[in-house]
Scaffold this motif. Sequence first.
Motif, PDB file in Angstrom:
ATOM      1  N   THR A  24      -9.601  -1.305   3.323  1.00  0.00           N
ATOM      2  CA  THR A  24     -10.674  -2.296   3.359  1.00  0.00           C
ATOM      3  C   THR A  24     -11.972  -1.677   2.845  1.00  0.00           C
ATOM      4  N   ASP A  46       0.834  -1.188   0.000  1.00  0.00           N
ATOM      5  CA  ASP A  46       0.000   0.000   0.000  1.00  0.00           C
ATOM      6  C   ASP A  46       0.877   1.249   0.000  1.00  0.00           C
ATOM      7  N   ASP A  84      -6.821   4.640   3.404  1.00  0.00           N
ATOM      8  CA  ASP A  84      -7.108   4.060   4.719  1.00  0.00           C
ATOM      9  C   ASP A  84      -7.791   5.086   5.622  1.00  0.00           C
ATOM     10  N   LYS A 130      -4.558  -0.662   6.859  1.00  0.00           N
ATOM     11  CA  LYS A 130      -4.894  -1.399   5.639  1.00  0.00           C
ATOM     12  C   LYS A 130      -6.104  -0.763   4.963  1.00  0.00           C
ATOM     13  N   SER A 141      -7.305  -6.197  -4.436  1.00  0.00           N
ATOM     14  CA  SER A 141      -6.357  -6.786  -3.486  1.00  0.00           C
ATOM     15  C   SER A 141      -6.814  -8.171  -3.017  1.00  0.00           C
ATOM     16  N   TYR A 156      -9.561  -2.239  -2.893  1.00  0.00           N
ATOM     17  CA  TYR A 156      -9.714  -3.340  -1.945  1.00  0.00           C
ATOM     18  C   TYR A 156     -10.127  -4.631  -2.652  1.00  0.00           C
TER      19      TYR A 156
END
Length: 93
Positions: free
Chosen positions: A23, A1, A15, A21, A78, A75
Amino acid sequence: DEAIENNEKITIYGDYDADGKVTANDAQYTLNAYAAALAGDETEAPADYEQQAACDIDGDGILSAADAQRILMYYTVSLTGTAPQWESEPSEA
């Protein structure tokens, strides 16, 4: 990231909740902040400039639905095990 360094604090790009992280929650919080701003409610505003800057993916100075969409796309990519890129444009719906 990708990270944004500011003195000792490191903010991860995308974030919103600063948990280290990116999400789906970050996309939801960004969308909530956008909707609240439209309604004139400042209670959902980001806590500080770094938080706002980290989630202003298109760099226009405001949090928007497009920023939330790009965070969610990042996200989702990922999750596939592929390294996501911020340069990709959100799909036109």
